[in-house]
Design an enzyme around this catalytic site. Structure first.
Site, PDB file in Angstrom:
ATOM      1  N   SER A 143      -7.515  -4.143   2.838  1.00 15.13           N
ATOM      2  CA  SER A 143      -8.061  -3.631   4.160  1.00 15.13           C
ATOM      3  C   SER A 143      -8.997  -4.339   4.986  1.00 15.13           C
ATOM      4  O   SER A 143     -10.118  -4.764   4.675  1.00 15.13           O
ATOM      5  CB  SER A 143      -8.751  -2.255   3.821  1.00 15.13           C
ATOM      6  OG  SER A 143      -8.320  -1.663   2.475  1.00 15.13           O
ATOM      7  N   TRP A 169      -4.064  -3.279  -2.428  1.00 13.19           N
ATOM      8  CA  TRP A 169      -3.805  -1.893  -2.628  1.00 13.19           C
ATOM      9  C   TRP A 169      -4.045  -1.071  -1.198  1.00 13.19           C
ATOM     10  O   TRP A 169      -3.378  -0.262  -1.274  1.00 13.19           O
ATOM     11  CB  TRP A 169      -4.793  -1.259  -3.835  1.00 13.19           C
ATOM     12  CG  TRP A 169      -5.165  -2.003  -4.757  1.00 13.19           C
ATOM     13  CD1 TRP A 169      -6.074  -2.706  -5.362  1.00 13.19           C
ATOM     14  CD2 TRP A 169      -4.034  -2.146  -5.937  1.00 13.19           C
ATOM     15  NE1 TRP A 169      -5.983  -3.308  -6.323  1.00 13.19           N
ATOM     16  CE2 TRP A 169      -4.815  -2.860  -7.043  1.00 13.19           C
ATOM     17  CE3 TRP A 169      -3.016  -1.887  -6.058  1.00 13.19           C
ATOM     18  CZ2 TRP A 169      -4.305  -3.502  -7.888  1.00 13.19           C
ATOM     19  CZ3 TRP A 169      -2.225  -2.405  -7.356  1.00 13.19           C
ATOM     20  CH2 TRP A 169      -2.906  -3.091  -8.069  1.00 13.19           C
ATOM     21  N   CYS A 170      -4.448  -1.542  -0.187  1.00 10.17           N
ATOM     22  CA  CYS A 170      -4.416  -1.045   0.901  1.00 10.17           C
ATOM     23  C   CYS A 170      -4.553  -2.045   1.978  1.00 10.17           C
ATOM     24  O   CYS A 170      -5.390  -3.039   1.923  1.00 10.17           O
ATOM     25  CB  CYS A 170      -5.837  -0.395   0.739  1.00 10.17           C
ATOM     26  SG  CYS A 170      -6.396   0.476   2.318  1.00 10.17           S
ATOM     27  N   PRO A 171      -3.652  -2.182   2.865  1.00  7.15           N
ATOM     28  CA  PRO A 171      -2.615  -1.336   3.066  1.00  7.15           C
ATOM     29  C   PRO A 171      -1.330  -1.492   1.996  1.00  7.15           C
ATOM     30  O   PRO A 171      -0.440  -0.690   2.075  1.00  7.15           O
ATOM     31  CB  PRO A 171      -2.201  -1.564   4.676  1.00  7.15           C
ATOM     32  CG  PRO A 171      -2.664  -3.027   4.607  1.00  7.15           C
ATOM     33  CD  PRO A 171      -3.525  -3.369   3.606  1.00  7.15           C
TER      34      PRO A 171
END
Ligand SMILES: Cc1cc2nc3c(=O)[nH]c(=O)nc-3n(C[C@H](O)[C@H](O)[C@H](O)COP(=O)(O)OP(=O)(O)OC[C@H]3O[C@@H](n4cnc5c(N)ncnc54)[C@H](O)[C@@H]3O)c2cc1C
Lengths: 382, 73
Positions: free
Chosen positions: A297, B9-11
């Site tokens: 992220s 895992w993210c994104p």
């Protein structure tokens, strides 16, 4: 001569890391053996997670900005100027106008840049909330909205805060209900892959929630163009969705100077070792936050956790020791699932997230974080 | 070209693939490394819908390797 530690970027990552490096090297800074400088374009610190709150009138625009000079410890020198290029052979930064800032150890925290113009029709046809002025415009548009078809769309990869499109969708649903407009409105959500989020542990509960809230899901949907006159958004997959109000997430790229300095990949992201956070092939350059190419992220939380590791590694280098701290991929992000409820995702490289049931308590923790951000994270006073 | 999305895992690994595939020329071969088991379902499904080619998949210790070719612009 003093060792010069220079941080580029006065956002979430750069500010907290500069303050933490100062503390880690307190006696060296006080004794004049180490000098810390932070270079930022405007010297204004933007707390971007606040923009989503501005849209739904949960924060005022001025609450998202502070003077960087108020956040940095007094012994850190703030240099206002735009970085044009980094000469990593000569160990110096070239600012617009020609001023040079030499460094012994460099930390790059220059974030990401939004590029709506990469999608035809985006600037004229779409609302967004990824900068303050657009968040304020969207707030007004929602205020004037009397019902109709709203499309929420992710229009490019990568984008920061991967959960923000989910959040705006759920908050919108709640907002329209609170104004008695939900029955007169449709909400449509598009995402580039065949589900509403990148991994199943998050996508499944979020898709279930969208079903419960009456949100229509269109996946995969890779945005090709927006037609502001016809008010449609179309995908390379062939689908075209009409809209009355479009809220889209623009494509992002790294800072231009990264490309100009030969430090980046095609998107101007800096190839960075995912454990040491060193720029690949550069002994004395560390990178954190959105600026890296690490496939996790792009989030303030990521920058915050990374700052711990960069601090230790920079302090080690400044003392002539070898840097050994490792970033294990930790991130913690809340996901707003309404105007006053939230869940969260917490993960690292080895452990995927499992968001708990949304609750008011998780939302309240986020509110507290937003309020304490300036002292706890930016000033790093804990 | 290797896209090492282990621990993403993210994104998520598929979103990483979406990102790099748009940047590279037609004909480029990618190796996507993913530690997300969901990729076993998502990657072939997305490639089929997006019209790119899955050349193969091998399981390694703790992750899978997908070989992919970009078929169109
Ligand atoms: C609407 C929205 C909601 C979000 N919500 C969340 C959330 O809930 N949780 C979360 O963790 N994250 C969230 N984020 C993401 C988060 O804001 C970013 O990931 C974070 O700010 C990245 O920190 P950074 O230090 O890498 O970059 P930034 O905070 O963007 O700072 C970069 C700094 O570098 C400076 N700079 C850039 N180029 C130059 C140059 N050439 N010369 C000089 N200075 C330069 C900029 O002026 C800026 O001050 C959200 C973002 C948005 C837009």
């Amino acid at each position: 001569m003093a060792k010069r530690v220079v941080v580029v970027g006065g956002g979430i990552g750069g500010t907290t890391v500069a303050n933490r490096i100062r503390r880690a090297l307190e006696s060296e800074v006080a004794g004049g053996q180490v000098q810390i400088q932070l270079v930022d374009r405007e010297g204004i610190h933007a707390y971007q997670p606040g923009y989503l709150m501005v849209v739904f009138e949960k924060m005022r625009p001025e609450e998202t900005r502070r003077d960087e000079s108020q956040l940095l410890h007094r012994s850190i020198q703030l240099v206002k100027g735009e970085v044009e290029k980094i000469d990593s052979t000569a160990n110096q930064i070239v600012l617009k106008g020609g001023k040079l800032v030499p460094y012994d150890v460099l930390v790059i925290a220059s974030g990401s840049v939004i590029h709506p113009e990469l999608i035809p029709g985006f600037p004229e046809g779409a609302h967004s909330f990824y900068d303050l002025s657009n968040a304020i415009k969207l707030r007004s548009a929602l205020h004037a909205f009397q019902g109709g078809r709203i499309v929420v769309s992710v229009a490019g990869m990568p984008y920061k805060c991967p959960v923000a499109p989910l959040e705006v969708t759920f908050m919108l649903d709640d907002y329209l209900r609170s104004r008695g407009l939900r029955e007169k409105s449709e909400i449509h959500y598009t995402y580039p892959i065949p589900k509403v989020f990148g991994i199943d542990t998050v996508a499944q509960p979020m898709q279930r929630l969208m079903g419960e809230r009456g949100v229509s899901v269109h996946v995969p949907f890779n945005v090709d163009k927006i037609d502001p006159a016809a008010k449609t958004i179309s995908a390379v997959e062939g689908e075209a969705l009409p809209y009355d109000l479009l809220i889209a997430i623009p494509p992002h790229r790294g800072a231009d100077f990264v490309g100009a300095s030969g430090l980046g990949d095609k998107g101007n992201w800096i190839p960075t070792d995912k454990f040491s956070l060193r720029a690949e092939g550069k002994e004395n350059v560390f990178v954190l936050g959105d600026a890296t190419n690490i496939p996790i992220s792009k989030a303030g939380s990521t920058a915050d956790y990374e700052a711990e590791v960069v601090t230790q590694n920079v302090a080690a280098l400044a003392r002539g020791e070898s840097p050994t701290a490792r970033y294990e991929g930790r991130v913690y992000c809340w996901i707003m699932t309404g105007l006053a409820q939230a869940t969260y995702i917490k993960f690292d490289y080895l452990h995927p997230p499992h968001p708990p049931t949304p609750s008011f308590a998780h939302y309240w923790n986020k509110v507290i974080y937003n309020r304490t951000y300036w002292d706890l994270t930016a000033r790093a006073l804990f | 070209m290797v896209v090492d999305a282990r621990g993403s895992w993210c994104p998520g690994p598929l979103m990483e693939l979406v990102r790099v595939i748009q940047e590279e020329p037609v004909g480029t071969e990618f190796e996507l490394w993913s530690s997300d088991e969901g990729s076993r379902n998502d990657v072939p499904l997305w490639l089929e819908k997006a019209g790119h080619e899955l050349l193969g998949m091998t399981r390694e210790e703790g992750y899978d390797r997908y070989t992919i070719r970009k078929k169109h612009g």
